[in-house]
Write a protein that holds these residues in place. Sequence first.
Motif, PDB file in Angstrom:
ATOM      1  N   ALA A  68     -31.118   0.492 -16.545  1.00 56.00           N
ATOM      2  CA  ALA A  68     -29.713   0.178 -16.838  1.00 56.00           C
ATOM      3  C   ALA A  68     -29.500  -1.318 -16.674  1.00 56.00           C
ATOM      4  N   VAL A  69     -28.383  -1.794 -17.198  1.00 55.70           N
ATOM      5  CA  VAL A  69     -27.956  -3.170 -16.918  1.00 55.70           C
ATOM      6  C   VAL A  69     -26.448  -3.180 -16.673  1.00 55.70           C
ATOM      7  N   ASN A  70     -26.042  -4.099 -15.819  1.00 53.87           N
ATOM      8  CA  ASN A  70     -24.629  -4.487 -15.779  1.00 53.87           C
ATOM      9  C   ASN A  70     -24.482  -5.652 -16.745  1.00 53.87           C
ATOM     10  N   VAL A  71     -23.297  -5.757 -17.333  1.00 53.30           N
ATOM     11  CA  VAL A  71     -23.024  -6.798 -18.312  1.00 53.30           C
ATOM     12  C   VAL A  71     -21.758  -7.512 -17.866  1.00 53.30           C
ATOM     13  N   THR A  72     -21.812  -8.831 -17.824  1.00 54.25           N
ATOM     14  CA  THR A  72     -20.609  -9.541 -17.418  1.00 54.25           C
ATOM     15  C   THR A  72     -20.321 -10.683 -18.382  1.00 54.25           C
ATOM     16  N   HIS A  73     -19.378 -11.550 -17.994  1.00 54.61           N
ATOM     17  CA  HIS A  73     -18.925 -12.642 -18.863  1.00 54.61           C
ATOM     18  C   HIS A  73     -20.099 -13.406 -19.463  1.00 54.61           C
ATOM     19  N   TYR A 259     -16.156  -1.310  -5.509  1.00 57.50           N
ATOM     20  CA  TYR A 259     -16.125  -0.028  -6.222  1.00 57.50           C
ATOM     21  C   TYR A 259     -16.689  -0.124  -7.641  1.00 57.50           C
ATOM     22  N   GLN A 260     -16.663  -1.340  -8.252  1.00 56.40           N
ATOM     23  CA  GLN A 260     -17.355  -1.418  -9.548  1.00 56.40           C
ATOM     24  C   GLN A 260     -18.845  -1.207  -9.326  1.00 56.40           C
ATOM     25  N   ALA A 261     -19.365  -1.693  -8.183  1.00 52.60           N
ATOM     26  CA  ALA A 261     -20.782  -1.489  -7.875  1.00 52.60           C
ATOM     27  C   ALA A 261     -21.048  -0.047  -7.435  1.00 52.60           C
ATOM     28  N   VAL A 262     -20.134   0.525  -6.668  1.00 52.58           N
ATOM     29  CA  VAL A 262     -20.262   1.932  -6.240  1.00 52.58           C
ATOM     30  C   VAL A 262     -20.370   2.828  -7.477  1.00 52.58           C
ATOM     31  N   ASP A 263     -19.439   2.625  -8.417  1.00 51.24           N
ATOM     32  CA  ASP A 263     -19.416   3.484  -9.609  1.00 51.24           C
ATOM     33  C   ASP A 263     -20.644   3.240 -10.490  1.00 51.24           C
ATOM     34  N   ALA A 264     -21.086   1.985 -10.594  1.00 52.26           N
ATOM     35  CA  ALA A 264     -22.276   1.698 -11.407  1.00 52.26           C
ATOM     36  C   ALA A 264     -23.512   2.335 -10.770  1.00 52.26           C
ATOM     37  N   PHE A 265     -23.636   2.215  -9.454  1.00 48.48           N
ATOM     38  CA  PHE A 265     -24.784   2.804  -8.750  1.00 48.48           C
ATOM     39  C   PHE A 265     -24.827   4.318  -8.989  1.00 48.48           C
ATOM     40  N   ALA A 266     -23.665   4.952  -8.910  1.00 52.70           N
ATOM     41  CA  ALA A 266     -23.601   6.406  -9.113  1.00 52.70           C
ATOM     42  C   ALA A 266     -24.000   6.777 -10.538  1.00 52.70           C
ATOM     43  N   LEU A 267     -23.536   5.985 -11.518  1.00 51.48           N
ATOM     44  CA  LEU A 267     -23.896   6.267 -12.915  1.00 51.48           C
ATOM     45  C   LEU A 267     -25.395   6.089 -13.138  1.00 51.48           C
ATOM     46  N   THR A 272     -24.324   9.693  -5.180  1.00 53.17           N
ATOM     47  CA  THR A 272     -23.073   9.109  -4.690  1.00 53.17           C
ATOM     48  C   THR A 272     -23.400   8.150  -3.552  1.00 53.17           C
ATOM     49  N   PRO A 273     -23.139   6.851  -3.748  1.00 58.15           N
ATOM     50  CA  PRO A 273     -23.485   5.920  -2.684  1.00 58.15           C
ATOM     51  C   PRO A 273     -22.493   5.979  -1.540  1.00 58.15           C
ATOM     52  N   ASP A 274     -22.855   5.362  -0.427  1.00 56.82           N
ATOM     53  CA  ASP A 274     -21.970   5.286   0.729  1.00 56.82           C
ATOM     54  C   ASP A 274     -21.071   4.060   0.536  1.00 56.82           C
ATOM     55  N   ALA A 275     -19.837   4.309   0.047  1.00 58.88           N
ATOM     56  CA  ALA A 275     -18.945   3.201  -0.307  1.00 58.88           C
ATOM     57  C   ALA A 275     -18.594   2.350   0.917  1.00 58.88           C
TER      58      ALA A 275
END
Length: 290
Positions: A68-73, A259-267, A272-275
């Motif tokens: 996977a990748v995260n994509v930013t600006h 939470y953007q990282a929590v949700d990305a990790f879960a996807l 389910t990560p430990d938020a």
Amino acid sequence: MNQRPTGYVVGLIGTGVGPSLTPALHMAEGRAHGLDYVYRTLDLDALNVAPTRVGEILDWARTLGYNAVNVTHPCKQIVLPHLDRIDPVAAAIGAVNTVLFTADGLVGHNTDTTGFASGFVEGLPDAALDHVVLVGAGGAGTAVADALLRLGAGHLTVVDVDIDKATALVAGLAQRHPLAHIDASSFDKLSVLLPAADGVVHATPMGMAEHPGIAFDPALLHPHLWVADIVYRPLDTALLQAARAAGCRTLDGGHMAVYQAVDAFALITGITPDAARMSRHFRRLVANPS
Ligand code: NAD
């Protein structure tokens, strides 16, 4: 039975992403779950690759075995034509920050918007949402606006120094939330809007270390207003300090960032990560990034 992989390779595509805290956040959480989790920045500046070539980077990442990748600006929108499928929430916003390389192709999600919503619910539970003012109609403001409307904001007013940006965001929001009461307002109307509002979300770069200051007159803050800032470097912005002094409930930008990282990790992992653990780690990293 399908066995979950124990090894993950994840990237962050964008310009100037070298100092991002997200790789450390993901990798520590991966280790805590016994995963061999590698997360690397793919800095387009350092690679000397134009953002318009984001599709090529995706091809390479998939070929090289990334999960996977995260994509930013500045790639959150230009990545869209390169995806096979886009989650409906991300498709509505027209921006993606997480791409999963699945057996069925490339699937895009937007965890900025889900992350703001989760962080808001956690950090400002029971906050009144009858009238919310959003200051800043850029990329992050768009993710926040959708989150506020999904959370049930009764009336959302979008303000930006560039009224055209506020108007354009409101036009898009009105299409995807036809029953919601949404309007754009000029910046100088904040003196009328804030005294009557339940809450304000600040989503401009003002308050960041490189853009010090407060985007609007803090004399407009009052004890019945909650104040959410999405700036997280620093976490305790001048706006939040002024808001606390005025007696407001506050939410810092760390909630959305975590939470953007929590949700990305879960996807990415299906785990389910430990938020709370990720939040503690994030706050240590912001305080002491090296
Ligand atoms: P952007 O450049 O896309 O948008 C910023 C918007 O703010 C623009 O529309 C601009 O016209 C407006 N603006 C600038 N100064 C203003 C002012 N004084 N008053 C009113 N409007 C003003 O930027 P973005 O990607 O939307 O990011 C904005 C900020 O959000 C970033 O600087 C960052 O600190 C923060 N952010 C936080 C998270 C998080 O996870 N917490 C995620 C993304 C961005």
